[in-house]
Design a protein around this motif. Structure first.
Motif, PDB file in Angstrom:
ATOM      1  N   ALA A   1     -12.968  -1.069 -41.469  1.00 18.68           N
ATOM      2  CA  ALA A   1     -11.893  -0.798 -42.434  1.00 18.68           C
ATOM      3  C   ALA A   1     -10.525  -1.178 -41.883  1.00 18.68           C
ATOM      4  O   ALA A   1      -9.583  -1.420 -42.650  1.00 18.68           O
ATOM      5  N   GLU A   2     -10.401  -1.229 -40.555  1.00 18.43           N
ATOM      6  CA  GLU A   2      -9.104  -1.482 -39.916  1.00 18.43           C
ATOM      7  C   GLU A   2      -8.896  -2.951 -39.536  1.00 18.43           C
ATOM      8  O   GLU A   2      -7.850  -3.296 -38.980  1.00 18.43           O
ATOM      9  N   LEU A   3      -9.847  -3.812 -39.816  1.00 16.66           N
ATOM     10  CA  LEU A   3      -9.730  -5.213 -39.424  1.00 16.66           C
ATOM     11  C   LEU A   3      -8.522  -5.884 -40.081  1.00 16.66           C
ATOM     12  O   LEU A   3      -8.307  -5.775 -41.288  1.00 16.66           O
ATOM     13  N   SER A   4      -7.746  -6.602 -39.291  1.00 22.72           N
ATOM     14  CA  SER A   4      -6.613  -7.364 -39.819  1.00 22.72           C
ATOM     15  C   SER A   4      -7.116  -8.695 -40.378  1.00 22.72           C
ATOM     16  O   SER A   4      -8.260  -9.100 -40.127  1.00 22.72           O
ATOM     17  N   PRO A   5      -6.293  -9.419 -41.133  1.00 24.18           N
ATOM     18  CA  PRO A   5      -6.707 -10.739 -41.601  1.00 24.18           C
ATOM     19  C   PRO A   5      -7.115 -11.668 -40.456  1.00 24.18           C
ATOM     20  O   PRO A   5      -8.115 -12.393 -40.580  1.00 24.18           O
ATOM     21  N   ALA A   6      -6.396 -11.650 -39.355  1.00 27.17           N
ATOM     22  CA  ALA A   6      -6.728 -12.504 -38.219  1.00 27.17           C
ATOM     23  C   ALA A   6      -8.073 -12.112 -37.611  1.00 27.17           C
ATOM     24  O   ALA A   6      -8.905 -12.979 -37.291  1.00 27.17           O
ATOM     25  N   GLN A   7      -8.285 -10.827 -37.437  1.00 29.79           N
ATOM     26  CA  GLN A   7      -9.556 -10.359 -36.880  1.00 29.79           C
ATOM     27  C   GLN A   7     -10.719 -10.686 -37.815  1.00 29.79           C
ATOM     28  O   GLN A   7     -11.792 -11.093 -37.379  1.00 29.79           O
ATOM     29  N   GLY A   8     -10.493 -10.490 -39.120  1.00 28.80           N
ATOM     30  CA  GLY A   8     -11.525 -10.843 -40.080  1.00 28.80           C
ATOM     31  C   GLY A   8     -11.838 -12.331 -40.054  1.00 28.80           C
ATOM     32  O   GLY A   8     -13.006 -12.732 -40.150  1.00 28.80           O
ATOM     33  N   ALA A   9     -10.816 -13.155 -39.914  1.00 24.45           N
ATOM     34  CA  ALA A   9     -11.021 -14.606 -39.853  1.00 24.45           C
ATOM     35  C   ALA A   9     -11.801 -15.000 -38.606  1.00 24.45           C
ATOM     36  O   ALA A   9     -12.659 -15.893 -38.655  1.00 24.45           O
ATOM     37  N   LEU A  10     -11.516 -14.342 -37.489  1.00 21.19           N
ATOM     38  CA  LEU A  10     -12.254 -14.644 -36.260  1.00 21.19           C
ATOM     39  C   LEU A  10     -13.723 -14.221 -36.375  1.00 21.19           C
ATOM     40  O   LEU A  10     -14.623 -14.945 -35.954  1.00 21.19           O
ATOM     41  N   LEU A  11     -13.973 -13.044 -36.964  1.00 16.00           N
ATOM     42  CA  LEU A  11     -15.356 -12.623 -37.158  1.00 16.00           C
ATOM     43  C   LEU A  11     -16.091 -13.587 -38.084  1.00 16.00           C
ATOM     44  O   LEU A  11     -17.239 -13.969 -37.828  1.00 16.00           O
ATOM     45  N   ALA A  12     -15.434 -13.987 -39.168  1.00 21.01           N
ATOM     46  CA  ALA A  12     -16.060 -14.927 -40.097  1.00 21.01           C
ATOM     47  C   ALA A  12     -16.349 -16.260 -39.413  1.00 21.01           C
ATOM     48  O   ALA A  12     -17.385 -16.884 -39.665  1.00 21.01           O
ATOM     49  N   SER A  13     -15.467 -16.673 -38.547  1.00 22.25           N
ATOM     50  CA  SER A  13     -15.626 -17.965 -37.865  1.00 22.25           C
ATOM     51  C   SER A  13     -16.702 -17.933 -36.793  1.00 22.25           C
ATOM     52  O   SER A  13     -17.156 -18.982 -36.340  1.00 22.25           O
ATOM     53  N   MET A  14     -17.120 -16.751 -36.376  1.00 20.99           N
ATOM     54  CA  MET A  14     -18.201 -16.629 -35.394  1.00 20.99           C
ATOM     55  C   MET A  14     -19.572 -16.922 -35.990  1.00 20.99           C
ATOM     56  O   MET A  14     -20.508 -17.298 -35.282  1.00 20.99           O
ATOM     57  N   LEU A  15     -19.715 -16.759 -37.296  1.00 22.42           N
ATOM     58  CA  LEU A  15     -21.037 -16.724 -37.910  1.00 22.42           C
ATOM     59  C   LEU A  15     -21.897 -17.978 -37.716  1.00 22.42           C
ATOM     60  O   LEU A  15     -23.122 -17.847 -37.643  1.00 22.42           O
ATOM     61  N   PRO A  16     -21.363 -19.174 -37.599  1.00 21.40           N
ATOM     62  CA  PRO A  16     -22.274 -20.301 -37.313  1.00 21.40           C
ATOM     63  C   PRO A  16     -22.997 -20.167 -35.977  1.00 21.40           C
ATOM     64  O   PRO A  16     -24.100 -20.680 -35.816  1.00 21.40           O
ATOM     65  N   ALA A  17     -22.382 -19.491 -35.012  1.00 20.85           N
ATOM     66  CA  ALA A  17     -23.008 -19.338 -33.691  1.00 20.85           C
ATOM     67  C   ALA A  17     -22.544 -18.025 -33.077  1.00 20.85           C
ATOM     68  O   ALA A  17     -21.798 -17.999 -32.096  1.00 20.85           O
ATOM     69  N   PRO A  18     -22.959 -16.884 -33.626  1.00 23.22           N
ATOM     70  CA  PRO A  18     -22.386 -15.591 -33.236  1.00 23.22           C
ATOM     71  C   PRO A  18     -22.673 -15.165 -31.805  1.00 23.22           C
ATOM     72  O   PRO A  18     -21.956 -14.324 -31.267  1.00 23.22           O
ATOM     73  N   ARG A  19     -23.698 -15.697 -31.172  1.00 23.40           N
ATOM     74  CA  ARG A  19     -23.986 -15.294 -29.790  1.00 23.40           C
ATOM     75  C   ARG A  19     -23.342 -16.238 -28.785  1.00 23.40           C
ATOM     76  O   ARG A  19     -23.392 -15.980 -27.584  1.00 23.40           O
ATOM     77  N   ARG A  20     -22.759 -17.303 -29.270  1.00 24.22           N
ATOM     78  CA  ARG A  20     -22.106 -18.258 -28.362  1.00 24.22           C
ATOM     79  C   ARG A  20     -20.597 -18.311 -28.554  1.00 24.22           C
ATOM     80  O   ARG A  20     -19.858 -18.607 -27.629  1.00 24.22           O
ATOM     81  N   ARG A  21     -20.162 -18.074 -29.781  1.00 24.09           N
ATOM     82  CA  ARG A  21     -18.728 -18.064 -30.060  1.00 24.09           C
ATOM     83  C   ARG A  21     -18.263 -16.625 -30.213  1.00 24.09           C
ATOM     84  O   ARG A  21     -18.789 -15.873 -31.013  1.00 24.09           O
ATOM     85  N   SER A  22     -17.256 -16.278 -29.496  1.00 21.82           N
ATOM     86  CA  SER A  22     -16.644 -14.954 -29.633  1.00 21.82           C
ATOM     87  C   SER A  22     -15.187 -15.081 -29.211  1.00 21.82           C
ATOM     88  O   SER A  22     -14.813 -16.041 -28.524  1.00 21.82           O
ATOM     89  N   PRO A  23     -14.338 -14.140 -29.603  1.00 23.56           N
ATOM     90  CA  PRO A  23     -12.947 -14.199 -29.144  1.00 23.56           C
ATOM     91  C   PRO A  23     -12.838 -14.233 -27.628  1.00 23.56           C
ATOM     92  O   PRO A  23     -11.927 -14.860 -27.075  1.00 23.56           O
ATOM     93  N   ALA A  24     -13.779 -13.602 -26.940  1.00 22.72           N
ATOM     94  CA  ALA A  24     -13.730 -13.581 -25.478  1.00 22.72           C
ATOM     95  C   ALA A  24     -14.111 -14.927 -24.862  1.00 22.72           C
ATOM     96  O   ALA A  24     -13.794 -15.192 -23.709  1.00 22.72           O
TER      97      ALA A  24
END
Length: 304
Positions: free
Chosen positions: A228-251
């Motif tokens: 519920a607290e996700l910002s637009p930037a955080q939401g965009a980063l989570l959405a962008s992880m989905l093609p490869a969620p175990r390889r792409r992460s903010p870290a």
């Protein structure tokens, strides 16, 4: 002068002509002789047709059997699944590597997810989600053209409903049989559930890292906040992880993840989900979240 009667002798028919004999009324006209029957085809020539017929019947029987075995989607209208095929597959992979399976998952309703995060996921994964009936035919056509050119099946053209069907019940292989099952299950989901229920299920089962399932677990794993607290930037980063969620992460510092997140913010601004000021702030936050991270080349690979 006296006239003489000259009698002409009746001559026979001219040579070379056949005299036609008249048939008496009681006689029967001879029937023409029948043409000899064509020789029957060789038995060996009938075998290919029999083999093809048997193969076709076998294919129909197999397809009917597989169709009957596919699960029903109606129970999902009111029940959340206790596990998914993807969760079980990841657990089996961990055990095969002598590791303890990891599972982080907390179910939340759409009302407990940031509207900006929902918009980011939909725009990134399936912008026509609320318009199509499970399959985006235009995107599917483009994906098939790409597959013909590349000689293999890719990830493209999978709608949110298709991805949900795969995550819930199927494996991650790219076989034509799996794709056929996915289409049938997609149809069942769309027939049995409203769009918001499909979206809620998807957001709660999709993979967001190693052993991380669902947007609530993803938000806490990567940003330490609730969905519920996700910002637009955080939401965009989570959405962008989905093609490869175990390889792409903010870290990971993945350049591909960063580029994709900026693109998602641009799409959100384009459809009026963000105004210019909000979009500028989101772009700056993405840069801040990704700054100082070592780029991971493996993060640029895609995963089905």
């Amino acid at each position: 002068m006296s006239s003489r009667t000259i009698k002409l002798k009746q001559q026979g028919p001219p040579s070379g002509r056949t005299k036609t004999s008249k048939t008496s009324p009681g006689s029967k006209t001879p029937k023409p002789s029948k043409a000899p029957k064509a020789a029957s085809s060789s038995p060996g020539l009938r075998w290919p047709g029999r083999i093809l017929g048997a193969l076709f019947l076998g294919l129909v029987a197999f397809a009917s059997y597989e169709y009957a075995r596919l699960p029903d989607a109606e129970p999902l209208l009111k029940q959340n699944p206790k596990t998914t095929a993807l969760i079980e597959q990841r657990a089996e992979e961990a055990r095969a590597a002598n590791q303890k399976p990891r599972r982080r998952q907390t179910w939340v309703s759409l009302s407990n997810v940031s509207k900006h995060a929902i918009a980011a996921v939909v725009l990134s994964e399936d912008a026509s989600f609320f318009l199509h009936e499970g399959v985006d035919t235009k995107e599917l056509e483009n994906a098939l053209d790409d597959a013909v050119r590349q000689g293999k099946l890719g990830r493209g053209a999978s709608t949110i409903t298709q991805q949900l069907a795969k995550n819930l019940w199927l494996s991650t292989d790219r076989s034509l049989l799996r794709k056929a099952k996915e289409l049938v299950l997609t149809w069942r989901l769309e027939k049995a559930l409203p769009k918001r229920r499909i979206l809620a299920l998807y957001l709660n089962v999709v993979e967001w890292g190693n052993g991380v399932y669902g947007i609530e677990a993803g938000a806490r794993e990567h940003f330490g906040v609730s969905a519920a607290e996700l910002s637009p930037a955080q939401g965009a980063l989570l959405a962008s992880m989905l093609p490869a969620p175990r390889r792409r992460s903010p870290a990971s510092g993945s350049p591909a993840l960063k580029r994709r997140a900026h693109w998602v913010i641009e799409q959100m601004q384009g459809v009026k989900r963000l105004d210019a000021q909000q979009a500028a702030a989101a772009h700056a936050e993405i840069d801040a979240l990704m700054s100082g991270k070592k780029a991971d080349g493996a993060g640029d690979d895609e995963e089905t």
